[in-house]
Design a protein around this motif. Structure first.
Motif, PDB file in Angstrom:
ATOM      1  N   UNK A  57      24.507  54.438  45.348  1.00 32.38           N
ATOM      2  CA  UNK A  57      25.376  53.283  45.053  1.00 32.38           C
ATOM      3  C   UNK A  57      24.854  52.549  43.822  1.00 32.38           C
ATOM      4  N   UNK A  58      25.760  52.300  42.889  1.00 33.06           N
ATOM      5  CA  UNK A  58      25.418  51.556  41.676  1.00 33.06           C
ATOM      6  C   UNK A  58      25.951  50.129  41.772  1.00 33.06           C
ATOM      7  N   UNK A  59      25.380  49.252  40.968  1.00 38.91           N
ATOM      8  CA  UNK A  59      25.904  47.893  40.896  1.00 38.91           C
ATOM      9  C   UNK A  59      27.353  47.921  40.402  1.00 38.91           C
ATOM     10  N   UNK A  60      28.197  47.184  41.084  1.00 40.48           N
ATOM     11  CA  UNK A  60      29.594  47.082  40.660  1.00 40.48           C
ATOM     12  C   UNK A  60      29.712  46.060  39.535  1.00 40.48           C
ATOM     13  N   UNK A  61      30.846  46.090  38.856  1.00 39.56           N
ATOM     14  CA  UNK A  61      31.153  45.087  37.830  1.00 39.56           C
ATOM     15  C   UNK A  61      32.061  44.042  38.456  1.00 39.56           C
ATOM     16  N   UNK A  62      31.629  42.809  38.436  1.00 42.34           N
ATOM     17  CA  UNK A  62      32.433  41.718  38.988  1.00 42.34           C
ATOM     18  C   UNK A  62      33.202  41.053  37.847  1.00 42.34           C
ATOM     19  N   UNK A  63      34.504  41.080  37.950  1.00 38.82           N
ATOM     20  CA  UNK A  63      35.363  40.545  36.891  1.00 38.82           C
ATOM     21  C   UNK A  63      35.803  39.138  37.271  1.00 38.82           C
ATOM     22  N   UNK A  64      35.603  38.204  36.358  1.00 39.74           N
ATOM     23  CA  UNK A  64      35.931  36.803  36.606  1.00 39.74           C
ATOM     24  C   UNK A  64      36.983  36.312  35.603  1.00 39.74           C
ATOM     25  N   UNK A  65      37.790  35.396  36.062  1.00 38.95           N
ATOM     26  CA  UNK A  65      38.638  34.628  35.172  1.00 38.95           C
ATOM     27  C   UNK A  65      37.981  33.276  34.969  1.00 38.95           C
ATOM     28  N   UNK A  66      37.589  32.971  33.741  1.00 43.66           N
ATOM     29  CA  UNK A  66      36.841  31.744  33.434  1.00 43.66           C
ATOM     30  C   UNK A  66      37.758  30.791  32.664  1.00 43.66           C
ATOM     31  N   UNK A  67      37.723  29.508  32.995  1.00 40.49           N
ATOM     32  CA  UNK A  67      38.646  28.549  32.407  1.00 40.49           C
ATOM     33  C   UNK A  67      38.026  27.150  32.377  1.00 40.49           C
ATOM     34  N   UNK A  68      38.554  26.277  31.514  1.00 41.86           N
ATOM     35  CA  UNK A  68      38.042  24.903  31.453  1.00 41.86           C
ATOM     36  C   UNK A  68      38.267  24.175  32.776  1.00 41.86           C
ATOM     37  N   UNK A  69      37.439  23.208  33.097  1.00 33.50           N
ATOM     38  CA  UNK A  69      37.579  22.504  34.370  1.00 33.50           C
ATOM     39  C   UNK A  69      38.930  21.810  34.495  1.00 33.50           C
ATOM     40  N   UNK A  70      39.526  21.949  35.676  1.00 36.27           N
ATOM     41  CA  UNK A  70      40.788  21.263  35.965  1.00 36.27           C
ATOM     42  C   UNK A  70      42.036  22.032  35.609  1.00 36.27           C
ATOM     43  N   UNK A  71      41.943  23.068  34.760  1.00 40.67           N
ATOM     44  CA  UNK A  71      43.160  23.735  34.290  1.00 40.67           C
ATOM     45  C   UNK A  71      43.753  24.675  35.328  1.00 40.67           C
ATOM     46  N   UNK A  72      42.983  25.072  36.339  1.00 33.78           N
ATOM     47  CA  UNK A  72      43.515  25.983  37.354  1.00 33.78           C
ATOM     48  C   UNK A  72      44.608  25.323  38.182  1.00 33.78           C
ATOM     49  N   UNK A  73      44.714  23.988  38.110  1.00 35.96           N
ATOM     50  CA  UNK A  73      45.765  23.304  38.853  1.00 35.96           C
ATOM     51  C   UNK A  73      47.125  23.437  38.182  1.00 35.96           C
ATOM     52  N   UNK A  74      47.158  23.867  36.900  1.00 34.76           N
ATOM     53  CA  UNK A  74      48.436  24.075  36.241  1.00 34.76           C
ATOM     54  C   UNK A  74      49.093  25.320  36.831  1.00 34.76           C
ATOM     55  N   UNK A  75      50.387  25.219  37.056  1.00 34.63           N
ATOM     56  CA  UNK A  75      51.075  26.291  37.769  1.00 34.63           C
ATOM     57  C   UNK A  75      51.015  27.612  37.016  1.00 34.63           C
ATOM     58  N   UNK A  76      51.165  27.577  35.692  1.00 36.42           N
ATOM     59  CA  UNK A  76      51.201  28.828  34.932  1.00 36.42           C
ATOM     60  C   UNK A  76      49.874  29.572  35.018  1.00 36.42           C
ATOM     61  N   UNK A  77      48.739  28.854  34.963  1.00 33.80           N
ATOM     62  CA  UNK A  77      47.446  29.522  35.042  1.00 33.80           C
ATOM     63  C   UNK A  77      47.174  29.999  36.466  1.00 33.80           C
ATOM     64  N   UNK A  78      47.552  29.203  37.453  1.00 33.75           N
ATOM     65  CA  UNK A  78      47.367  29.611  38.843  1.00 33.75           C
ATOM     66  C   UNK A  78      48.133  30.887  39.138  1.00 33.75           C
ATOM     67  N   UNK A  79      49.366  30.952  38.627  1.00 32.28           N
ATOM     68  CA  UNK A  79      50.184  32.150  38.816  1.00 32.28           C
ATOM     69  C   UNK A  79      49.528  33.367  38.174  1.00 32.28           C
ATOM     70  N   UNK A  80      48.983  33.187  36.968  1.00 35.50           N
ATOM     71  CA  UNK A  80      48.363  34.309  36.275  1.00 35.50           C
ATOM     72  C   UNK A  80      47.107  34.784  37.004  1.00 35.50           C
ATOM     73  N   UNK A  81      46.280  33.865  37.460  1.00 27.66           N
ATOM     74  CA  UNK A  81      45.077  34.244  38.196  1.00 27.66           C
ATOM     75  C   UNK A  81      45.429  35.036  39.451  1.00 27.66           C
ATOM     76  N   UNK A  82      46.410  34.545  40.205  1.00 24.19           N
ATOM     77  CA  UNK A  82      46.835  35.244  41.421  1.00 24.19           C
ATOM     78  C   UNK A  82      47.399  36.620  41.083  1.00 24.19           C
ATOM     79  N   UNK A  83      48.171  36.692  39.997  1.00 21.44           N
ATOM     80  CA  UNK A  83      48.800  37.948  39.616  1.00 21.44           C
ATOM     81  C   UNK A  83      47.742  38.971  39.199  1.00 21.44           C
TER      82      UNK A  83
END
Length: 303
Positions: A263-289
């Motif tokens: 077993x090798x270490x997996x690659x963990x993929x993150x979505x990184x964003x400025x604080x507070x912006x995840x509450x905007x609907x368009x970014x939330x939709x993109x993260x979920x998608x």
């Protein structure tokens, strides 16, 4: 004549008197008392110095001046209603610009196809995609979302985990024909590697309760994942490659995997964003998608 805020209210009330057919009906529609409705009508006629309605105990009728004035009051009411409806539309149908940055290889193989589908579903969201293997300063560049394969280094940013990508050890058939296939982790130290500069030069392997660390070395290094895979295909050394990237090449015969029981270490993929912006609907939709798209892509690639 300057229109005061109070007069604007009276104009809306007047429009409702006409549209509802009586002062009583207008009062009920607006949630006001009949006395308040009557007050606004009288005040309006006093300010304009003209009679707007002929009233009897059973009916109301517009005067000529009232008819002309009503048309303007109706427009004001319709515009206010339209403004509210537009805000509701913005809340319910996301729109606006999303600026995104991500590494080139994962961008071309996963993010661009995902954004193609996302844009078809949400055509009013505009996209600005920057493909680069360099770490972009999100705040300085005004980036809404950065795709990164490492935990946060800057505590001033926020992140959502998008995917866990399994990896495998690969080399080309020509490389193995020349240098042989490693059969155990200790054999890896004598092999050449194509070095991917954005990851550690130490390879971690696990089997059961045992762990192994191998320091990799090689004469070719790159900061681009696609170039890394191409050099491995070219026979220049071994490489740790995301499984979703390696499998099509393994099936095509240009790559072969080794030590598959480790077993090798997996690659963990993150979505990184400025604080507070995840509450905007368009970014939330993109993260979920993106989370859903990665899950589908990994299942398809490994099935």
């Amino acid at each position: 004549m300057t229109v005061s805020f109070e007069q604007l209210k009276s104009m809306v009330v007047f429009a409702q008197i006409i549209e509802q057919g009586s002062l009583t009906a207008a009062a009920k529609h607006l949630g006001l008392s009949r006395a308040v409705i009557s007050y606004h009508l009288k005040k309006l006629e006093s300010q304009l110095e003209v009679k707007l309605l002929n009233r009897s105990t059973r009916s109301i009728a517009l005067t000529q001046a009232g008819q002309a004035y009503y048309q303007h009051c109706r427009v004001i009411t319709e515009q206010a209603t339209a403004a509210n409806q537009q805000i509701e539309s913005i809340k319910n149908e996301p729109l606006g610009l999303l600026k995104i940055t991500c590494p080139v290889n994962i961008g071309l193989q996963t993010i661009v196809p995902a954004l193609n589908e996302f844009r078809q579903r949400y055509p009013k969201i505009d996209l600005d995609l920057m493909l680069t293997d360099e770490v972009v300063n999100i705040m300085k560049e005004g980036i809404d979302l950065a795709i990164r394969g490492a935990p946060l280094a800057d505590s001033g940013l926020q992140a959502s985990k998008l995917a866990t990508l399994p990896t495998c050890l690969c080399g080309s058939p020509a490389y193995f024909a020349r240098y042989g296939r490693p059969g155990k982790p200790a054999d890896l130290t004598s092999h050449q590697w194509v070095i991917y500069k954005l990851t550690s030069g130490v390879l971690e392997l696990k089997k059961g309760s045992r762990s192994y660390s191998v320091t990799t070395k090689g004469s070719i290094c790159t900061n681009n994942a696609a170039a890394r895979t191409a050099f491995v295909e070219g026979g220049h050394g071994l490489g740790r490659i995301p499984t979703y990237d390696a499998l099509p090449k393994i099936k095509a015969g240009t790559l072969e995997s080794v030590l598959d029981d480790y077993q090798l270490n997996a690659i963990h993929v993150y979505g990184v964003y400025p604080p507070g912006t995840a509450s905007t609907k368009k970014l939330r939709l993109l993260l979920d998608y993106l989370q859903q798209y990665f899950a589908r892509s990994i299942n398809m690639a490994t099935s």
